[in-house]
Every structure is written in C-alpha cells, then in structure tokens.
Scaffold this motif. Sequence first.
Motif, short mmCIF file in Angstrom:
data_model
loop_
_atom_site.label_atom_id
_atom_site.label_comp_id
_atom_site.label_asym_id
_atom_site.label_seq_id
_atom_site.Cartn_x
_atom_site.Cartn_y
_atom_site.Cartn_z
N PRO A 261 46.68 83.72 102.21
CA PRO A 261 46.74 85.15 101.86
C PRO A 261 47.43 86.02 102.92
O PRO A 261 48.12 86.98 102.58
N CYS A 297 36.49 82.43 108.96
CA CYS A 297 37.95 82.67 108.93
C CYS A 297 38.24 84.01 109.61
O CYS A 297 37.71 85.05 109.20
N ARG A 300 39.20 87.06 107.46
CA ARG A 300 38.34 87.47 106.33
C ARG A 300 38.13 88.99 106.25
O ARG A 300 37.92 89.53 105.17
N CYS A 310 33.88 81.96 103.57
CA CYS A 310 34.87 82.36 104.58
C CYS A 310 34.18 82.95 105.82
O CYS A 310 34.72 82.90 106.92
N HIS A 329 40.04 78.56 102.65
CA HIS A 329 39.06 78.01 101.70
C HIS A 329 39.44 78.28 100.25
O HIS A 329 38.75 77.83 99.34
N PHE A 339 38.88 79.89 94.02
CA PHE A 339 38.47 81.21 93.55
C PHE A 339 39.69 82.11 93.59
O PHE A 339 40.66 81.84 94.28
FE1 SF4 Z 1 40.88 84.66 102.85
FE2 SF4 Z 1 38.81 83.01 102.93
FE3 SF4 Z 1 41.28 82.04 102.94
FE4 SF4 Z 1 40.31 83.27 105.06
S1 SF4 Z 1 39.57 81.37 104.21
S2 SF4 Z 1 42.33 83.56 104.18
S3 SF4 Z 1 39.07 84.88 104.13
S4 SF4 Z 1 40.29 83.19 101.29
#
Ligand code: SF4
Length: 346
Positions: A261, A297, A300, A310, A329, A339
Amino acid sequence: MSAKINNDVVTEKDTLVKISNVKKYFPVKGGILRRPINFVKAVDDVSFTVQKGETLGVVGESGCGKSTLGRVVLNLLPSTSGHIHFKDEEITDKSTRQMRPLRKEMQMIFQDPFSSLNTKMSVRELIEEPLIVQSNFSKEERREKVEHMVEKVGLRIADLVKYPHEFSGGQRQRISIARALILEPSFIVCDEPVSALDMSIQAQVLNLMKDLQEEFNLTYLFISHDLNVVNHMSDRVAVMYLGRIVEIASNESIYEDPLHPYSQILLQSIPTVSEENQDKATLSGELPSPLDPPSGCAFRTRCPFAHDLCKEVRPELREIKEGHYAACHLYNEDNEKAFTKQGEIE
Ligand code: SF4
C-alpha cells in the motif's frame, strides 16, 4: 549456486554487493551519565543483493533511512549488526585502513556537489586528488587520466584551471562524477545526485550517468525520494519505509503493479503532465518517529488497509509474485489478497 531474482536466474558470481540483516541504530543518550536510553533505528534488518552492472534504486520519504543505508553499504558508517559483502569479501568490520585497498572500487556521489567539493581546489586538483592518495601513477599519467575524464563528463580541458564557484550546479555535479570515476570503481552509491539541480538539468546529468555506467560497466545503488528519477535510472527498485525495505522488485513490476500500500500511494501521487489537476491519493499523516515506531507494521498508522493483525505482527518481506517481494499482511499464504479495506476480510 544459483538463485532466482526478479525473473532472471543469477549466479552468485553475478552478485557484486550483498547485504544481510543489516541494522544501523543510533543511540539517544540521556540522564546524568549520558547513557543510551533509546535508539533511532535508521536501518532495521535490511537484506538485498546488487548485481554487477545493474542499478538498484532505493526510494522513500526523507527520513526513512535510505542515505544512512548508502553509507553503511560502503562501510563509511559502521553497521550495528548484519553482514556486508563486496565481491565475496566481507567488509562489515573492516577498519578504515583495511578498507583502503577497496575504497577505489567503491565510491559515492553526494547530493550537494558544492558542499562535497573543496572550493579552494581547482577542478584539476579535485579530480586528481583521489589518484594521488590511492594510486601509484606518475604525474604525467595522472595528467592524462584527469584530462580524459574531464572530457568524459562533458567538461573541457580548459575548465581544469577553474574553481567550483565558477560552475553551475549541473557542472559541479559533473566534477563530482569525474572525481568518483577517476579511480575506475565498479560500485557507486549515488545519494540523491540530482535533487539539488533544476529539473531542466536533472535529465542531462542522469543521462550522463547512464552513459558512463554503460561505458565503464558500473553498478549503482541509486538513492532518491523522486520516483520519476528512480524509474528513469533503475533496473530494480527497493521501497524503504522507516528503516525497512517494504517492497523490492524489478522496475517494471513495481511501477506497473505495486503490491505494498505504501508503494501504491507513492506511485499514485506522482504528478504527471496530463493528470496534474486530477485527484490523487496522497499520504496522510507524518512519517512516525523512528524513535518510537508503531507496533506491528510500521506503515499501519497511515495505511488505508490496516487491520488488527497489522498492529500485532510485523510483516516479513516475502515473495508474493515471482521475483516480487513485499512485506504486507494484505496477502495471505496463497499470495491472494486477504482483505480489501480496513477491517474487512475477503
Ligand atoms: Fe497496511 Fe497492514 Fe500491509 Fe501494513 S501490513 S501495509 S498496515 S495492510
């Protein structure tokens, strides 16, 4: 031994630089005794290889640790832990004296050529100095090499008598490049080499660096916050966030299909001529302090997909698509999206 990296089978003999689980923590001292009370984790468990002749781009926001990483890779800054290999030789704990024979093979180009060049030295002295310190060439041989190199970077022999203040920013960076190349290195860390230059000059310097890479078979670790610049220069790209690599893949794979992301938002926020006024996804919030990074993370607190997991578990970098690694994740064990948006399991 061979390994598969970004769709190409590479053998270990293709690897010029290999860093494994490298950390660089800076102590923060406090109290009457000035003892370490905390650590800034500028580089936190980073591993990658750089193949001979390639450019590995490292991109991320200011403060993410990429410049520290560049200095640690060259052993200009000692690492806190981990291993750094250059041409199969471990350099992690080598002293300045032990590094001396390797220094001519590993050079650095800095962001601001004005502060990295001694303004009291002429261009000839600046380019010749590494040869005097690191080689046994005669005065005549040095003269020939300096005159050859100044022309290679697009300056004139007549410029050798001038001083840095007599040049534009782009020309000064050409002097820095000549100084870095005069010892015929194989590996160069380029730390934001064009970010202090006007846009119109940036492309000229970048194209010069590409031409020189081809001519001298150079390998670059190219550090920049500018995704357009990294796209122009790199074969592979590593995206860095708060001291860690969160995604690494070939240039095409990252720019066409970013998986993390953070990379997705960074890429969506690149301004393009045709879309300048369109709504863009932008990064919300500040980069968290590396003194107190979020649990789990580190992204997050700014991630639109953040989920309970996360917060609890730090995602490891793993191969999601062939040769394309991400630490997130969002992808389950079958490498499918687990998700889609906050709190929603698919
Ligand atoms: Fe976003 Fe979770 Fe991936 Fe981190 S682990 S980038 S918070 S989805």
